[in-house]
Design an enzyme around this catalytic site. Structure first.
Site, short mmCIF file in Angstrom:
data_model
loop_
_atom_site.label_atom_id
_atom_site.label_comp_id
_atom_site.label_asym_id
_atom_site.label_seq_id
_atom_site.Cartn_x
_atom_site.Cartn_y
_atom_site.Cartn_z
N GLY A 86 -7.64 9.15 0.08
CA GLY A 86 -7.87 9.73 1.14
C GLY A 86 -8.19 11.51 0.84
O GLY A 86 -8.19 12.04 1.67
N HIS A 89 0.81 -1.06 0.12
CA HIS A 89 -0.01 -0.03 0.04
C HIS A 89 0.88 1.22 0.10
O HIS A 89 2.07 1.11 0.49
CB HIS A 89 -0.70 -0.11 1.21
CG HIS A 89 -1.87 0.95 1.36
ND1 HIS A 89 -1.87 2.27 1.39
CD2 HIS A 89 -3.30 1.12 0.71
CE1 HIS A 89 -3.00 3.15 1.19
NE2 HIS A 89 -3.91 2.11 0.95
N GLU A 109 -3.88 2.36 -7.44
CA GLU A 109 -4.19 3.44 -6.46
C GLU A 109 -3.52 4.38 -6.71
O GLU A 109 -2.25 4.64 -6.30
CB GLU A 109 -4.15 2.88 -4.93
CG GLU A 109 -4.83 1.97 -4.60
CD GLU A 109 -5.40 1.92 -3.03
OE1 GLU A 109 -6.40 2.05 -2.67
OE2 GLU A 109 -4.26 1.88 -2.37
P1 PGA Z 1 -9.46 6.24 0.63
O1 PGA Z 1 -8.40 4.90 0.70
O2 PGA Z 1 -10.75 5.36 0.14
O3 PGA Z 1 -9.98 6.69 2.01
O4 PGA Z 1 -9.29 7.19 -0.56
C1 PGA Z 1 -7.96 4.10 -0.28
C2 PGA Z 1 -6.91 3.30 0.02
O5 PGA Z 1 -5.82 3.70 0.66
O6 PGA Z 1 -6.92 2.05 -0.06
#
Ligand code: PGA
Length: 221
Positions: free
Chosen positions: A153, A90, A147
């Site tokens: 976030g 991640h 991502e």
């Molecule tokens: P988020 O996070 O949905 O809060 O943007 C996604 C993640 O970090 O896997």
């Protein structure tokens, strides 16, 4: 089949997990076409294991086998707890814990040895380097969670058409690999991603902490 993964990150005490499970359980209707996967902290895995009709994921794993590695939770321990999936790489692990492509590849290897499916999180700039660090045959047994770091976030999800292009590019490197999108996914925008041809599901952070919102997201996705 769509994968919907909740990443609770470093949240929830045991009591808070208990509340989440109660609320989620009162509204969750499993369906054949969606796999719901919950990734709590290590401290709550045992509790989430008792939730019906979900798959259990860990958020991280040791890059080493069992042994003298103080503080590390290994893949064999996760397997014994009923863990089916595990996030690796991640962007928060890469940023705050300085994880390298090689270390992440070692985690993938440890998971595959225990028949746990790695959910390899990555962003486009280092896609090729990360894939190159993995050992060949294992590549066919992983899920990729694409991502874009600026979408995580931030409340600013990537445009679904761009996400689709990148998912397609990832599938070009490894045919048949499931590719998920993650980054500011909400109940409202979820179908804009899951309706794309090359996006096989979602990795959800913030919204997954609210059981009612997450239930809505599962229905919409
Ligand atoms: P988020 O996070 O949905 O809060 O943007 C996604 C993640 O970090 O896997």
């Amino acid at each position: 089949m769509k994968f919907i993964i909740a990443n609770f990150k470093s949240h929830q005490t045991v009591e808070e997990a208990e509340d989440w499970i109660k609320q989620f359980g009162s509204g969750y209707l499993p369906t054949q076409d969606k796999s719901v996967i919950l990734a709590p902290s290590f401290t709550n895995l045992w509790r989430f294991k008792r939730v019906n009709k979900i798959f259990l994921a860990a958020q991280d794993v040791s890059p080493f086998p069992p042994g003298a590695y103080t503080g590390a939770v290994n893949a064999r321990q996760l397997k014994a707890l009923g863990v089916d999936y595990c996030l690796v790489g991640h962007s928060e692990r890469r940023r705050w814990f300085h994880e390298t492509h090689q270390e992440i590849a070692n985690k993938v290897r440890e998971l595959l040895e225990q028949q746990i499916t790695p959910v390899l999180c990555l962003d486009e700039p280092y896609l090729n380097q990360q894939l190159a660090a993995l050992e060949g045959p294992g590549l066919t047994k992983i899920i990729v969670a694409y991502e874009p770091v600026e979408a995580i976030g931030s409340g600013q999800p990537q445009d679904p058409a761009t996400a689709e292009q990148i998912a397609l590019k990832i599938k070009g490197t490894t045919p048949n690999i499931p590719v998920l999108y993650g980054g500011s996914v909400t109940a409202k925008n979820a179908p804009r991603y899951t309706s794309q041809n090359s996006i096989d599901g979602l990795l959800v952070g913030g919204v997954s902490l609210k059981p009612d919102e997450f239930l809505k997201l599962i229905t919409q996705a």
